[in-house]
Write a protein that holds these residues in place. Sequence first.
Motif, mmCIF file in Angstrom:
data_model
loop_
_atom_site.group_PDB
_atom_site.id
_atom_site.type_symbol
_atom_site.label_atom_id
_atom_site.label_comp_id
_atom_site.label_asym_id
_atom_site.label_seq_id
_atom_site.Cartn_x
_atom_site.Cartn_y
_atom_site.Cartn_z
ATOM 1 N N ARG A 1 -1.083 5.619 16.066
ATOM 2 C CA ARG A 1 -1.972 5.967 14.351
ATOM 3 C C ARG A 1 -2.259 4.274 14.187
ATOM 4 N NH1 ARG A 1 1.881 5.085 10.831
ATOM 5 N NH2 ARG A 1 3.645 5.386 11.619
ATOM 6 N N SER B 1 -4.565 0.742 15.756
ATOM 7 C CA SER B 1 -5.642 0.251 16.712
ATOM 8 C C SER B 1 -6.074 -0.824 16.608
ATOM 9 C CB SER B 1 -7.060 1.203 16.489
ATOM 10 O OG SER B 1 -7.903 1.345 15.572
ATOM 11 N N GLN C 1 -1.878 5.602 3.542
ATOM 12 C CA GLN C 1 -3.324 5.173 3.425
ATOM 13 C C GLN C 1 -3.263 3.803 4.801
ATOM 14 O OE1 GLN C 1 -5.259 4.752 0.694
ATOM 15 N NE2 GLN C 1 -4.200 6.619 -0.003
ATOM 16 N N ARG C 2 -4.514 3.537 4.893
ATOM 17 C CA ARG C 2 -4.796 2.614 5.959
ATOM 18 C C ARG C 2 -4.719 1.090 5.921
ATOM 19 N NH1 ARG C 2 -8.241 3.283 10.921
ATOM 20 N NH2 ARG C 2 -9.625 1.831 11.252
ATOM 21 N N ASN D 1 -6.062 -2.116 13.263
ATOM 22 C CA ASN D 1 -5.539 -1.032 11.562
ATOM 23 C C ASN D 1 -5.005 -0.428 11.455
ATOM 24 O OD1 ASN D 1 -8.853 -1.867 10.927
ATOM 25 N ND2 ASN D 1 -9.290 -1.520 13.481
ATOM 26 N N LEU D 2 -3.693 -0.353 10.767
ATOM 27 C CA LEU D 2 -3.145 0.460 10.728
ATOM 28 C C LEU D 2 -3.207 1.831 9.645
ATOM 29 C CD1 LEU D 2 -0.504 -2.099 9.686
ATOM 30 C CD2 LEU D 2 -1.119 -0.769 12.248
ATOM 31 N N SER D 3 -2.823 3.182 10.505
ATOM 32 C CA SER D 3 -3.647 4.336 9.464
ATOM 33 C C SER D 3 -2.426 5.197 9.514
ATOM 34 C CB SER D 3 -4.583 4.964 10.326
ATOM 35 O OG SER D 3 -4.399 5.302 11.231
ATOM 36 N N SER D 4 -2.374 6.481 8.563
ATOM 37 C CA SER D 4 -1.776 6.807 7.914
ATOM 38 C C SER D 4 0.086 6.315 7.849
ATOM 39 C CB SER D 4 -1.494 7.976 9.177
ATOM 40 O OG SER D 4 -3.112 9.287 9.276
ATOM 41 N N LEU D 5 -0.211 5.330 6.900
ATOM 42 C CA LEU D 5 1.034 4.466 6.748
ATOM 43 C C LEU D 5 2.370 5.369 6.395
ATOM 44 C CD1 LEU D 5 -0.794 1.390 6.017
ATOM 45 C CD2 LEU D 5 0.495 1.546 7.977
ATOM 46 N N THR E 1 0.881 -1.189 0.331
ATOM 47 C CA THR E 1 0.023 0.250 0.476
ATOM 48 C C THR E 1 0.763 1.044 0.330
ATOM 49 O OG1 THR E 1 -1.660 1.318 1.280
ATOM 50 C CG2 THR E 1 -0.146 0.202 2.322
ATOM 51 N N THR F 1 -6.332 -2.688 6.931
ATOM 52 C CA THR F 1 -7.052 -3.730 8.246
ATOM 53 C C THR F 1 -6.108 -4.980 8.277
ATOM 54 O OG1 THR F 1 -8.752 -2.469 8.472
ATOM 55 C CG2 THR F 1 -9.021 -4.675 9.288
#
Lengths: 114, 112
Positions: free
Chosen positions: A63, A65, A17-18, A77-81, A13, A20
Amino acid sequence: DSGVTQTPKHLITATGQRVTLRCSPRSGDLSVYWYQQSLDQGLQFLIHYYNGEERAKGNILERFSAQQFPDLHSELNLSSLELGDSALYFCASSVAQGGDTEAFFGQGTRLTVV
Amino acid sequence: QKEVEQDPGPLSVPEGAIVSLNCTYSNSAFQYFMWYRQYSRKGPELLMYTYSSGNKEDGRFTAQVDKSSKYISLFIRDSQPSDSATYLCASRSGGSQGNLIFGKGTKLSVKP
């Protein structure tokens, strides 16, 4: 086969991006642990859930959760990678929440951030 | 100081050799000790699990714990090329704090 199932196996990605990551524990296991493995840091504990409740947090970024659902599967969940988030992510499960119980690992999700 | 220290190697031995892998830990609360084997790009596989000081044997593998010196060892007898992998030691405290603390792993290569 440990009985712990992780999907997807590979994920590529872009930064920002985010994603799951999903983990299904062994049948009967109530605990799910998430770990991050990078070349220089080894296996780092992220977070532990037991029967739907968060039990312990390790070196988990804000970032990131996680949650554990009533059917006991868990999602990370991994966001703002960022590029530095590229790593292998493992979940492990065990019957109890600590003490004298063995922990079994899934095959991991390899995350590549480009 | 990391809670679990492990020499990353790499360690290269000939087939049939006895392999000794070692870890030290600093947290006196650790009561449970595990060894995992990890093949390249695979999940860690539980090899040995011990609680008390002393030896535990399973086939060609022997796990040893010395709580007085906070030392954990894994011995592999009659090593085989299929034993080539990274070996991870891990420890956890008692009670409900169930997360494992891992060493960085020792990469072992057994040459035919």
